[in-house]
Design a protein around this motif. Structure first.
Motif, mmCIF file in Angstrom:
data_model
loop_
_atom_site.group_PDB
_atom_site.id
_atom_site.type_symbol
_atom_site.label_atom_id
_atom_site.label_comp_id
_atom_site.label_asym_id
_atom_site.label_seq_id
_atom_site.Cartn_x
_atom_site.Cartn_y
_atom_site.Cartn_z
ATOM 1 N N VAL A 131 -47.748 41.460 1.027
ATOM 2 C CA VAL A 131 -48.535 41.274 -0.192
ATOM 3 C C VAL A 131 -49.809 40.511 0.155
ATOM 4 O O VAL A 131 -49.886 39.845 1.188
ATOM 5 N N ALA A 132 -50.810 40.620 -0.715
ATOM 6 C CA ALA A 132 -52.065 39.908 -0.472
ATOM 7 C C ALA A 132 -51.907 38.423 -0.737
ATOM 8 O O ALA A 132 -52.463 37.584 -0.024
ATOM 9 N N ASP A 133 -51.139 38.064 -1.759
ATOM 10 C CA ASP A 133 -50.945 36.663 -2.135
ATOM 11 C C ASP A 133 -49.502 36.491 -2.616
ATOM 12 O O ASP A 133 -49.085 37.156 -3.572
ATOM 13 N N VAL A 134 -48.749 35.629 -1.968
ATOM 14 C CA VAL A 134 -47.328 35.465 -2.268
ATOM 15 C C VAL A 134 -47.105 35.003 -3.704
ATOM 16 O O VAL A 134 -46.249 35.544 -4.422
ATOM 17 N N GLN A 135 -47.873 34.007 -4.157
ATOM 18 C CA GLN A 135 -47.663 33.478 -5.506
ATOM 19 C C GLN A 135 -47.968 34.524 -6.573
ATOM 20 O O GLN A 135 -47.231 34.662 -7.555
ATOM 21 N N GLU A 136 -49.055 35.288 -6.394
ATOM 22 C CA GLU A 136 -49.396 36.313 -7.377
ATOM 23 C C GLU A 136 -48.345 37.420 -7.397
ATOM 24 O O GLU A 136 -47.990 37.934 -8.460
ATOM 25 N N ALA A 137 -47.858 37.795 -6.212
ATOM 26 C CA ALA A 137 -46.809 38.816 -6.161
ATOM 27 C C ALA A 137 -45.537 38.312 -6.840
ATOM 28 O O ALA A 137 -44.847 39.069 -7.538
ATOM 29 N N ALA A 138 -45.220 37.046 -6.639
ATOM 30 C CA ALA A 138 -44.029 36.475 -7.274
ATOM 31 C C ALA A 138 -44.142 36.525 -8.789
ATOM 32 O O ALA A 138 -43.155 36.793 -9.489
ATOM 33 N N VAL A 139 -45.344 36.277 -9.316
ATOM 34 C CA VAL A 139 -45.557 36.341 -10.760
ATOM 35 C C VAL A 139 -45.265 37.751 -11.270
ATOM 36 O O VAL A 139 -44.604 37.940 -12.298
ATOM 37 N N PHE A 140 -45.732 38.767 -10.539
ATOM 38 C CA PHE A 140 -45.476 40.156 -10.954
ATOM 39 C C PHE A 140 -43.979 40.455 -10.980
ATOM 40 O O PHE A 140 -43.456 40.970 -11.975
ATOM 41 N N TYR A 141 -43.271 40.150 -9.892
ATOM 42 C CA TYR A 141 -41.867 40.543 -9.795
ATOM 43 C C TYR A 141 -40.977 39.765 -10.756
ATOM 44 O O TYR A 141 -40.023 40.319 -11.315
ATOM 45 N N THR A 142 -41.268 38.477 -10.959
ATOM 46 C CA THR A 142 -40.442 37.717 -11.904
ATOM 47 C C THR A 142 -40.657 38.209 -13.330
ATOM 48 O O THR A 142 -39.720 38.237 -14.131
ATOM 49 N N ALA A 143 -41.895 38.623 -13.659
ATOM 50 C CA ALA A 143 -42.163 39.153 -14.991
ATOM 51 C C ALA A 143 -41.571 40.551 -15.163
ATOM 52 O O ALA A 143 -41.017 40.880 -16.214
ATOM 53 N N ALA A 144 -41.662 41.372 -14.124
ATOM 54 C CA ALA A 144 -41.216 42.761 -14.231
ATOM 55 C C ALA A 144 -39.699 42.892 -14.198
ATOM 56 O O ALA A 144 -39.128 43.708 -14.924
ATOM 57 N N PHE A 145 -39.035 42.084 -13.375
ATOM 58 C CA PHE A 145 -37.601 42.290 -13.152
ATOM 59 C C PHE A 145 -36.739 41.061 -13.452
ATOM 60 O O PHE A 145 -35.538 41.070 -13.183
ATOM 61 N N ASP A 146 -37.378 39.981 -13.978
ATOM 62 C CA ASP A 146 -36.630 38.790 -14.396
ATOM 63 C C ASP A 146 -35.734 38.269 -13.275
ATOM 64 O O ASP A 146 -34.534 38.026 -13.468
ATOM 65 N N VAL A 147 -36.319 38.125 -12.090
ATOM 66 C CA VAL A 147 -35.575 37.626 -10.941
ATOM 67 C C VAL A 147 -36.027 36.208 -10.608
ATOM 68 O O VAL A 147 -37.060 35.740 -11.072
ATOM 69 N N VAL A 148 -35.251 35.538 -9.788
ATOM 70 C CA VAL A 148 -35.563 34.179 -9.368
ATOM 71 C C VAL A 148 -36.457 34.224 -8.136
ATOM 72 O O VAL A 148 -36.181 34.975 -7.199
ATOM 73 N N PHE A 149 -37.532 33.438 -8.147
ATOM 74 C CA PHE A 149 -38.367 33.307 -6.957
ATOM 75 C C PHE A 149 -38.024 31.998 -6.269
ATOM 76 O O PHE A 149 -38.222 30.915 -6.826
ATOM 77 N N ASN A 150 -37.470 32.099 -5.061
ATOM 78 C CA ASN A 150 -37.137 30.918 -4.267
ATOM 79 C C ASN A 150 -38.343 30.592 -3.398
ATOM 80 O O ASN A 150 -38.578 31.203 -2.362
ATOM 81 N N GLU A 151 -39.138 29.617 -3.849
ATOM 82 C CA GLU A 151 -40.398 29.313 -3.174
ATOM 83 C C GLU A 151 -40.174 28.798 -1.755
ATOM 84 O O GLU A 151 -41.000 29.020 -0.875
ATOM 85 N N ALA A 152 -39.056 28.124 -1.520
ATOM 86 C CA ALA A 152 -38.795 27.551 -0.198
ATOM 87 C C ALA A 152 -38.725 28.618 0.888
ATOM 88 O O ALA A 152 -39.076 28.363 2.046
ATOM 89 N N ILE A 153 -38.256 29.828 0.530
ATOM 90 C CA ILE A 153 -38.139 30.899 1.522
ATOM 91 C C ILE A 153 -38.991 32.109 1.138
ATOM 92 O O ILE A 153 -38.839 33.183 1.700
ATOM 93 N N SER A 154 -39.903 31.911 0.168
ATOM 94 C CA SER A 154 -40.829 32.968 -0.275
ATOM 95 C C SER A 154 -40.083 34.262 -0.589
ATOM 96 O O SER A 154 -40.509 35.345 -0.211
ATOM 97 N N SER A 155 -38.974 34.143 -1.289
ATOM 98 C CA SER A 155 -38.128 35.318 -1.539
ATOM 99 C C SER A 155 -37.759 35.453 -3.005
ATOM 100 O O SER A 155 -37.525 34.463 -3.698
ATOM 101 N N LEU A 156 -37.707 36.703 -3.444
ATOM 102 C CA LEU A 156 -37.189 37.041 -4.764
ATOM 103 C C LEU A 156 -35.687 37.237 -4.642
ATOM 104 O O LEU A 156 -35.235 37.989 -3.784
#
Length: 236
Positions: A131-156
């Motif tokens: 992805v171009a930007d991890v935080q922006e991508a996390a915003v998309f996926y958490t909004a689209a699929f209601d998943v947890v973003f674990n910032e410590a490991i940059s993972s959905l």
């Protein structure tokens, strides 16, 4: 008492909402140093000018903002305090999602019992996408699929760890030479293809093909995330 007089620790505690043990601790960790410490008795005194900082510390700690983050904004403009609160709110929302998923897992144990483990074939539990930007991508996926973003490991995080539903999508910032055309294609099983498809579009995704029924497979659709990764959605 004039404005230059020092306040003893008891008066200062009562005026700020902080306890005396808390004030002693914040002195020890360098968060809020007293204006004066008696060299003989160790008795702490504070300036009137420290009241606002102490009240801010009290408020931030009351809602659970970590000490290191409090330290970073004390004495800073209001905008930085707001940014710290926004970040803390996102962290709390992520924790709520994770707890909710654990409750679902507990309900499944209650309903189905704890059967003896069965040997299973190996299954994948993680993919990595660029992805171009991890935080922006996390915003998309958490909004689209209601998943947890674990910032410590940059993972959905899909599902709860050690359950059959557990899966990670790890977000990695792509190299400068990569483009959106180098994206990954992967599939997700969802309870409602149409709803998941619509949420993904609303969150900033692009439709590749709309929800469609096929005779030989369940209802599917396809969207492209803002970074060019292609997501096939299928009914679970």
């Amino acid at each position: 008492m004039n404005g230059d007089a020092l306040l003893n620790i008891g008066v200062f505690a009562a005026a700020t909402g902080l306890t005396i043990p808390a004030l002693r601790h914040y002195d020890e960790v360098g968060l809020l140093k007293p204006a004066q410490v008696d060299p003989g008795s160790g008795y702490r005194r504070y300036h009137h000018g420290q009241l606002d900082d102490a009240r801010l510390i009290c408020g931030l700690r009351a809602v659970g903002v970590p000490i290191d983050e409090v330290r970073a904004v004390v004495g800073r403009p209001a905008g930085q305090v707001r940014s710290a609160l926004d970040a803390h709110r996102e962290r709390l929302v992520a924790q709520i999602r994770e707890v909710s998923q654990r409750i679902v897992a507990v309900d499944e144990f209650i309903e189905k019992g704890t059967a003896m483990p069965v040997l299973q074939t190996i299954r994948p539990v993680q993919i990595r996408i660029k992805v171009a930007d991890v935080q922006e991508a996390a915003v998309f996926y958490t909004a689209a699929f209601d998943v947890v973003f674990n910032e410590a490991i940059s993972s959905l995080q899909f599902g709860t760890y050690r359950t059959d539903r557990f899966f990670l999508i790890t977000l990695e910032e792509r190299d400068g030479g990569m483009s959106r055309h180098d994206g990954t294609r992967f599939g997700l099983l969802v309870d409602d293809v149409d709803a998941a498809h619509d949420r993904a579009i609303e969150a900033g995704g692009v439709e590749v093909h709309p929800p469609t029924d096929f005779a030989w497979k369940p209802r599917t659709s396809c969207v492209r995330d803002p970074d060019g990764n292609v997501i096939d959605l299928s009914h679970a």
